[in-house]
Design an enzyme around this catalytic site. Structure first.
Site, mmCIF file in Angstrom:
data_model
loop_
_atom_site.group_PDB
_atom_site.id
_atom_site.type_symbol
_atom_site.label_atom_id
_atom_site.label_comp_id
_atom_site.label_asym_id
_atom_site.label_seq_id
_atom_site.Cartn_x
_atom_site.Cartn_y
_atom_site.Cartn_z
ATOM 1 N N SER A 134 0.865 -1.175 0.000
ATOM 2 C CA SER A 134 0.000 0.000 0.000
ATOM 3 C C SER A 134 0.903 1.227 0.000
ATOM 4 O O SER A 134 2.077 1.146 0.397
ATOM 5 C CB SER A 134 -0.878 0.012 1.263
ATOM 6 O OG SER A 134 -1.460 1.284 1.483
ATOM 7 N N TYR A 147 -1.571 -0.248 10.584
ATOM 8 C CA TYR A 147 -1.628 -0.679 9.188
ATOM 9 C C TYR A 147 -0.348 -0.294 8.451
ATOM 10 O O TYR A 147 0.218 -1.097 7.706
ATOM 11 C CB TYR A 147 -2.853 -0.052 8.513
ATOM 12 C CG TYR A 147 -3.050 -0.464 7.079
ATOM 13 C CD1 TYR A 147 -3.301 -1.803 6.750
ATOM 14 C CD2 TYR A 147 -3.008 0.469 6.046
ATOM 15 C CE1 TYR A 147 -3.490 -2.183 5.428
ATOM 16 C CE2 TYR A 147 -3.199 0.090 4.727
ATOM 17 C CZ TYR A 147 -3.435 -1.235 4.422
ATOM 18 O OH TYR A 147 -3.619 -1.605 3.112
#
Length: 248
Positions: A134, A147
């Site tokens: 990501s 995250y």
């Protein structure tokens, strides 16, 4: 026929990647925890003329991953998609259990699947490992500490593995998407709050799962001597992690 193993294949980016790779001529092996959802995706691929197999698998279960790998006769490509974000609390208020869960599925899941299939990838003579990270893997933001930490861990796996496999016939590719609207990612992050999950994408055209799947397929179908180390894919509206243009 070249075989691609895809984790997280029951929905979202994993399912879309399975369809795209089947369309590109791969036999795809879809894995995920939900066997019923895997069957639905497999039927769609078969209806389109693709070759597909499925296996219920929890990538955080090392023993199950090793048994699964032992049943695979051939593996030319592994696409580590299984992952997710859980919670938006700050570092000072986050539940360590959420961080542990993110680390286990994103980082250890990718590690265990890649380890288990690496001998077959090398044996193929032309293997490829894809790790889906990501833009959060290299940019921190408020409420995203756990995250970002997990995705950075995956980024480090890709970078380290590429060094360690130098001289072996295996490419290591990292795909880092920005904002992607799928049916489950934000819903899981906001713990089932559909309203808050939908607000993430208000006023902009986010990437779709198919957009990311197309990027994966492009990267893995380059000539064998071409390695796409890191491919960052964002929606036009997202100039950076912290700068997003939304329509009024």
């Amino acid at each position: 026929m070249r075989t691609a193993v895809i984790t997280g294949g029951s929905s979202g980016i994993g399912a879309a990647t399975g369809k795209a790779l089947a369309g590109a001529g791969f036999k795809v092996v879809l894995t995920a925890r939900r066997a019923d959802r895997l069957s639905e995706v497999a039927r769609e691929i078969e209806a389109a003329g693709g070759h597909v197999a499925t296996a219920a698998l929890d990538v955080t279960d090392q023993s199950a991953v090793e048994k699964f790998a032992g049943r695979i006769d051939r593996c030319d490509l592994v696409v580590n998609v299984a992952g997710g974000a859980f919670g938006t609390e700050t570092v000072s208020t986050a539940d360590p259990a959420d961080w542990r869960r993110m680390y286990e599925v994103n980082v250890l899941g990718s590690l265990q699947v890649t380890q288990a299939l690496l001998p077959k990838l090398i044996e193929s003579g032309d293997g490829t490992v894809v790790i889906l990270t990501s833009t959060a893997s290299f940019t921190a933001y408020e409420g995203g500490g756990g995250y970002s930490a997990a995705k950075h861990g995956q980024h480090v796996i890709a970078a380290t593995l590429r060094l360690e496999l130098s001289g072996h016939p295996v490419r290591v590719i990292e795909i880092a998407p920005g904002m992607v609207e799928t049916e489950e990612f934000s819903l899981n992050r906001y713990r089932g709050d559909a309203g808050r999950a939908a607000e993430v994408y208000d006023g902009l055209d986010a990437l779709t799962a198919a957009d990311v799947a197309e990027a994966v397929t492009w990267a893995v179908t380059r000539p064998s001597h071409v390695n796409v180390d890191l491919l960052v894919v964002r929606p036009l509206a997202q100039a950076a992690q912290h700068k997003v243009h939304r329509r009024a």
